[in-house]
Design a protein around this motif. Structure first.
Motif, PDB file in Angstrom:
ATOM      1  N   SER A  61     -18.158   6.632  26.591  1.00 51.77           N
ATOM      2  CA  SER A  61     -19.000   7.663  25.765  1.00 51.77           C
ATOM      3  C   SER A  61     -18.969   6.964  24.364  1.00 51.77           C
ATOM      4  O   SER A  61     -20.016   7.500  23.482  1.00 51.77           O
ATOM      5  CB  SER A  61     -18.052   8.953  25.622  1.00 51.77           C
ATOM      6  OG  SER A  61     -18.145   9.597  27.265  1.00 51.77           O
ATOM      7  N   GLN A 103     -21.830  14.338  26.534  1.00 54.17           N
ATOM      8  CA  GLN A 103     -20.943  15.004  28.105  1.00 54.17           C
ATOM      9  C   GLN A 103     -20.606  16.473  27.877  1.00 54.17           C
ATOM     10  O   GLN A 103     -20.795  17.074  28.832  1.00 54.17           O
ATOM     11  CB  GLN A 103     -19.668  14.006  28.041  1.00 54.17           C
ATOM     12  CG  GLN A 103     -18.885  14.037  29.396  1.00 54.17           C
ATOM     13  CD  GLN A 103     -17.939  12.982  29.615  1.00 54.17           C
ATOM     14  OE1 GLN A 103     -17.767  11.916  28.600  1.00 54.17           O
ATOM     15  NE2 GLN A 103     -16.675  13.108  30.397  1.00 54.17           N
ATOM     16  N   ASP A 177     -24.834  10.974  28.982  1.00 52.32           N
ATOM     17  CA  ASP A 177     -23.246  11.040  29.385  1.00 52.32           C
ATOM     18  C   ASP A 177     -22.835  11.886  30.383  1.00 52.32           C
ATOM     19  O   ASP A 177     -22.622  13.039  30.157  1.00 52.32           O
ATOM     20  CB  ASP A 177     -22.613  11.239  27.758  1.00 52.32           C
ATOM     21  CG  ASP A 177     -21.073  10.572  27.988  1.00 52.32           C
ATOM     22  OD1 ASP A 177     -20.888  10.174  29.069  1.00 52.32           O
ATOM     23  OD2 ASP A 177     -20.482  10.347  27.074  1.00 52.32           O
ATOM     24  N   GLU A 178     -22.681  11.357  31.588  1.00 52.98           N
ATOM     25  CA  GLU A 178     -22.151  12.258  32.747  1.00 52.98           C
ATOM     26  C   GLU A 178     -22.897  13.396  33.023  1.00 52.98           C
ATOM     27  O   GLU A 178     -22.175  14.468  32.994  1.00 52.98           O
ATOM     28  CB  GLU A 178     -20.631  12.189  32.424  1.00 52.98           C
ATOM     29  CG  GLU A 178     -19.945  10.981  32.204  1.00 52.98           C
ATOM     30  CD  GLU A 178     -18.330  10.869  32.893  1.00 52.98           C
ATOM     31  OE1 GLU A 178     -18.178  11.893  33.860  1.00 52.98           O
ATOM     32  OE2 GLU A 178     -17.557   9.984  32.618  1.00 52.98           O
TER      33      GLU A 178
HETATM   34 MG   LIG Z   1     -16.877   9.409  28.671  1.00 51.72          MG
END
Ligand SMILES: [Mg+2]
Ligand SMILES: Nc1ncnc2c1ncn2[C@@H]1O[C@H](COP(=O)(O)OP(=O)(O)OP(=O)(O)O)[C@@H](O)[C@H]1O
Length: 253
Positions: A61, A103, A177-178
Motif C-alpha cells: 500500500s 484500500q 489497492d485490494e
Molecule cells: Mg495494504
C-alpha cells in the motif's frame, strides 16, 4: 479535454492498447522520513494487469501511495510514458490520467451514489451524465441506487462505486489497492471480473490483491514485494508454479 467513450469491451476489436506505460524506478517512500519501500522498480503496461503481491506489511500500500502522490517519495522516479510525475499531487495526477482507488475510504459515505460519481468528474464542466450512464451500464447495481447515500450500499456495491468513480475520467492508469478485501466470495468474483474487463478495455491496471492465487493467475506480469523491496517478478501464472512462493503466501500449494 472532452470525455471519450469507454474504450471497447473485452476483446471486442483486438486493437493494440496505445496508452503510456507507468514506470517506477528505484522508488523509496515511507512515513516521517523512515523508508518503508526501498528502491522498488515496477512497470505497468497498457492493456495489461500488473499485480503486486507480498506478505502483510511488505509495503504494497505504501508503494501505491507513493505512486499516487499521497505520500512524498524520497528517492527514485515515477514516469508516465516519458514524463516524470514523481511527487506530483493527486489532483494533478488525475488530470494526467492516473486514477487511484485506495484500500479504505474510497467513497464518501454520506454523499449519494450520484454525487460520488459526479465528484469523479470534477475537473470537467457539466455533470458527466453521459459517462455516468455508461458506467451504470457496466455496474448495473449503481443505476438503481443513484439517489441513495453511499453508506447504504453493500460492501461489493461500494467497491463497484469506487471503481466507477475511478473510471469517470477514463484513466490511462488505474491503481487499485485490494479491490476485493472483505467481500463475500461471490462478490469477489464479480469485482475481479470487472477488473479484468477494465484492463481489456485499454488502461494499464496496477493491482495489489490479497488473493495471491487469483491475482497471479490473471496477471500479465507480477511483482513479489518483501520487506519493502523487490523480490521476484515474472508472468503471474509462472510465479504461481513457484512452490516456495506459494507455500509462503498461500500455504499448502
Ligand atoms: Mg495494504
Ligand atoms: N501511516 C503510517 N505511519 C507509519 N507507518 C506505517 C503507516 N502505514 C503503514 N505503516 C507501516 O509501513 C509498513 C508497510 O505497510 P503497508 O500498509 O504498506 O503494507 P502492505 O503490504 O500494504 O500490508 P497489507 O497486506 O497488510 O495491506 C508496515 O510496517 C506498516 O506498519
Amino acid at each position: 479535454m472532452p470525455p471519450e467513450p469507454l474504450r471497447g469491451s473485452p476483446g471486442s476489436n483486438g486493437s493494440v492498447p496505445t496508452g503510456p506505460t507507468l514506470t517506477v524506478e528505484k522508488l523509496t517512500v515511507g512515513y516521517g522520513g523512515t523508508p518503508v519501500v526501498q528502491e522498488v522498480s515496477i512497470r505497468a503496461k497498457p492493456g495489461e494487469l500488473t499485480a503486486i503481491v507480498g506478505p502483510n506489511g511488505a509495503g504494497k500500500s505504501t508503494l501505491l501511495k507513493g505512486i499516487a502522490g499521497v505520500l512524498r517519495t524520497t528517492g527514485g522516479r515515477v514516469l508516465l510514458g516519458e514524463d516524470d510525475i514523481t511527487n506530483v499531487v493527486p489532483e494533478r495526477l488525475v488530470r494526467l490520467g492516473i486514477s487511484y482507488v485506495p484500500q479504505l475510504s474510497n467513497v464518501f459515505p454520506s454523499l449519494s451514489v450520484l454525487e460520488n460519481l459526479e465528484m469523479g468528474w470534477y475537473i470537467h464542466h457539466g455533470d458527466g451524465k453521459e459517462r455516468i450512464d455508461q458506467l451504470c451500464s457496466m455496474f448495473p447495481d449503481l443505476r438503481s441506487s443513484l439517489r441513495r447515500p453511499a453508506r447504504t450500499l453493500s460492501g461489493g456495491q461500494r467497491m463497484m462505486l469506487a471503481l466507477a468513480r475511478g473510471l469517470m475520467l477514463d484513466p490511462q492508469v488505474l491503481v487499485l489497492d485490494e479491490p476485493t478485501a472483505g467481500l463475500a466470495p461471490k462478490v469477489v468474483d464479480e469485482v475481479w471480473g470487472h477488473v479484468l474487463e477494465i484492463k481489456a478495455a485499454g488502461p494499464a491496471v496496477l493491482v495489489v490483491e490479497q488473493n495471491t492465487r487469483r491475482s497471479l493467475g490473471d496477471a500479465d506480469w507480477a511483482y513479489v514485494l518483501t520487506n519493502g523491496r523487490n523480490n521476484l517478478e515474472g508472468p503471474g501464472p509462472e510465479l504461481l508454479e513457484d512452490k516456495d512462493l506459494i507455500q509462503l503466501y498461500i500455504g499448502g500449494g
